[in-house]
Design a protein around this motif. Sequence first.
Motif, PDB file in Angstrom:
ATOM      1  N   CYS A  28     -23.070  33.586 -28.099  1.00 35.02           N
ATOM      2  CA  CYS A  28     -24.300  33.407 -27.323  1.00 35.02           C
ATOM      3  C   CYS A  28     -24.491  34.563 -26.342  1.00 35.02           C
ATOM      4  O   CYS A  28     -25.606  35.059 -26.165  1.00 35.02           O
ATOM      5  N   ALA A  29     -23.403  34.974 -25.686  1.00 36.16           N
ATOM      6  CA  ALA A  29     -23.521  36.043 -24.688  1.00 36.16           C
ATOM      7  C   ALA A  29     -23.967  37.340 -25.358  1.00 36.16           C
ATOM      8  O   ALA A  29     -24.807  38.077 -24.836  1.00 36.16           O
ATOM      9  N   ARG A  30     -23.405  37.599 -26.531  1.00 33.23           N
ATOM     10  CA  ARG A  30     -23.769  38.822 -27.259  1.00 33.23           C
ATOM     11  C   ARG A  30     -25.256  38.803 -27.622  1.00 33.23           C
ATOM     12  O   ARG A  30     -25.982  39.766 -27.402  1.00 33.23           O
ATOM     13  N   ALA A  70     -30.356  48.048 -17.701  1.00 32.47           N
ATOM     14  CA  ALA A  70     -29.748  46.744 -17.396  1.00 32.47           C
ATOM     15  C   ALA A  70     -29.028  46.230 -18.638  1.00 32.47           C
ATOM     16  O   ALA A  70     -27.902  45.713 -18.560  1.00 32.47           O
ATOM     17  N   LYS A  71     -29.681  46.413 -19.806  1.00 38.60           N
ATOM     18  CA  LYS A  71     -29.098  45.935 -21.065  1.00 38.60           C
ATOM     19  C   LYS A  71     -27.768  46.651 -21.339  1.00 38.60           C
ATOM     20  O   LYS A  71     -26.768  46.015 -21.685  1.00 38.60           O
ATOM     21  N   GLU A  72     -27.776  47.952 -21.126  1.00 43.47           N
ATOM     22  CA  GLU A  72     -26.558  48.722 -21.386  1.00 43.47           C
ATOM     23  C   GLU A  72     -25.422  48.288 -20.451  1.00 43.47           C
ATOM     24  O   GLU A  72     -24.286  48.092 -20.869  1.00 43.47           O
ATOM     25  N   SER A  73     -25.785  48.119 -19.165  1.00 42.54           N
ATOM     26  CA  SER A  73     -24.755  47.686 -18.198  1.00 42.54           C
ATOM     27  C   SER A  73     -24.165  46.347 -18.609  1.00 42.54           C
ATOM     28  O   SER A  73     -22.941  46.146 -18.589  1.00 42.54           O
ATOM     29  N   LEU A  74     -25.053  45.398 -18.963  1.00 42.92           N
ATOM     30  CA  LEU A  74     -24.579  44.053 -19.298  1.00 42.92           C
ATOM     31  C   LEU A  74     -23.754  44.057 -20.585  1.00 42.92           C
ATOM     32  O   LEU A  74     -22.794  43.298 -20.724  1.00 42.92           O
ATOM     33  N   ASN A  75     -24.176  44.934 -21.515  1.00 38.60           N
ATOM     34  CA  ASN A  75     -23.408  45.068 -22.744  1.00 38.60           C
ATOM     35  C   ASN A  75     -21.973  45.474 -22.440  1.00 38.60           C
ATOM     36  O   ASN A  75     -21.004  44.929 -22.971  1.00 38.60           O
TER      37      ASN A  75
END
Length: 680
Positions: free
Chosen positions: A613-615, A374-379
Amino acid sequence: MGVTLKHYGSVKKEERWSSSENQAESPPQITEEKNQELVVSHVPIVSSFNDRIRPLLDAVDKLRHLQVMKEGIQLPTIVVVGDQSSGKSSVLESLAGISLPRGQGICTRVPLIMRLQHHTAPEPELSLEFSGKTVPTSEAEISEAITLATDEIAGSGKGISHTPLTLVVRKKGVPDLTMVDLPGITRVPVHGQPDNIYEQIADIIMEYIRPEESIILNVLSANVDFTTCESIRMSQKVDKNGERTLAVVTKADSAPEGLLEKVTADDVSIGLGYVCVRNRIGNESYKEARKEEADLFETHALLSRIDKSMVGIPVLAQKLVHIQATIIARCLPDIVRKINEKLAASISELKRMPKTLSTAGEALATFMGIVGSAKESLNKIIVRGEYDEYLDDQNMHCAARLVEMLNQYSRELHKFYEDDLTENFMINEIQVLEESKGIHLPNFLPRTAFLAILQKKVEEVSHIPVDFVEKVWTYIEGVIMSVLTHRSENYHQLQLFTRRAGYSLMEKMKERSRNWVTEIFQMEKLTDYTSDPAYLNDWNKLMAQQQEFMDALENEFTVFQIEGLGEVAIAGLWTYEKAIMLQAFDLKMRMTAYWKIVLRRLVDFMALHLQFCARNLVNKEMEEEIVKEVVGRHDGAIEGMLEESPAVAAKREKLNGSIKLLSESKNVLANIMDRIATNV
Ligand SMILES: Nc1nc2c(ncn2[C@@H]2O[C@H](COP(=O)(O)OP(=O)(O)OP(=O)(O)O)[C@@H](O)[C@H]2O)c(=O)[nH]1
């Protein structure tokens, strides 16, 4: 040579089912003299035909019993349809030589699969199969047994049901035939029937007659106009040219006039031909009924003129046996192929499903895998602006959407406080200067006046960034939830907790941004500062026009063009003193130059803030929050979190069910594969 449909479509209607190549091994012949009561005999010459067809028919019946249709595999079926009281049950009775519930009004309320099997023992064996049980019965009790079974399936009222009831009749001399009798079509509900009875019955009928594998046995009463029959209307919907429709005309005895003309004219396009019959009437025995029928078509002045290949229950039996053999031979290879394909597809789908987790280690690894992916996708989506995982979903093209939103935000800020260039031009500045008078030299511009105007302007636009951060985080929340939901879709509990973690994190982000915006606004209100040379440049350019402006006032011009601001209305300013006008002009031009800087800061910093913030959210805070929610609060209960979601469990169960059913079906067919390979 077997029965084939090689010429299907190229031969004329009925010829398909009686081509001469089949004559040597033609279906069972009728030998009424030997056993008047039976329909088809099993003399040696035809028994070889039966011996070969019977295992195939048995296999199809077994597949039907297994309900392979649930997997979308259609079986070759003779489906009996007809308007209400057209005589369907009577025809089936005549073929089977047993009594079925008969009479006026709706008798057949569920699909009745009737399996007739010749056996050599003198005593008939009858049984009903429904609701997973087999109930033996007898000829004397069959009518009542069917009524009871129907009541159990469809309730004791007049309602109907899609769930079939199977009647197995093993009796010496009956043709090996399986047919499905369906409820008669009725337009007007009788007392106790639901209002939509027509639609309900039509649904069942269409379900059975639509498949190409179905042969439609259309039962028509001789005393009606065939063109007005509902059953004809329906069968024509699925079999326009009647290629797979055979008509049985009942009650020939009660309406002999014009019958020959009706069946010869073939106004309703019956591709497989007509058979006119006379069923059992009243308390006649089947033996008597057959005798009466034979006499009727032999001696009746009108009926005797109908060709003998088109009359009588024995002819009907013979035709049906023949047609049945042909469709089975035609359909079985396809059925085998479909079963194999569907079985392979279900097995591979089951393999692709997430494995069930049995140890805490496996569960933890899966959990970390889900969070990591999930983290990779959102990144990719939020930080790097890559959208290859969601090519078709524009909402997930995050970078582009955020830029759009920022542009929109900037436009809104600029538009909100456009200068008033009409009659109120500079009035505000003049009023503020009046209120800022003090004991000091008159040619100093009071800073309080500038700050007062600045604070008012800043205050008035302050809602725009507040609304904007709310909008942006709501959008990002949607993106994050969609990714988290997708990644944890196989684990219902985990999904709930990750979503909860997601929501609480987004609340924090919104709160943080709101605080940041408030702080920024406080700063803008308190201090008027910029190191940007654009401010002085702009101010100087504007101020260079001051003298011209004053001249215009003195000469009582009504409008004046200020470069960098636009055309302003100045008639309302003629009466003011020159000193205050000089100050007001200066104040206005300072504010004009400075406001541009303020707006630029509000937009630029907003972009940097959101990106920052998003990062952080994606790279750090989200993972922490989920781990805290899932592991922290539910110490060691990660295995529980990773129980399959009900939807996945249901899918797994369904696939297992399909695989079991298709494997059983495959086994059924394995025993007759050699026959299928040689085409009967
Ligand atoms: N005279 C005569 N009457 C027949 C013949 N066939 C059927 N009947 C009568 O017609 C009526 C209706 O026959 P059924 O066999 O119950 O008709 P059905 O189409 O099965 O009826 P539903 O299932 O209710 O739609 C009964 O009273 C039968 O006795 C026939 O060939 N001649």
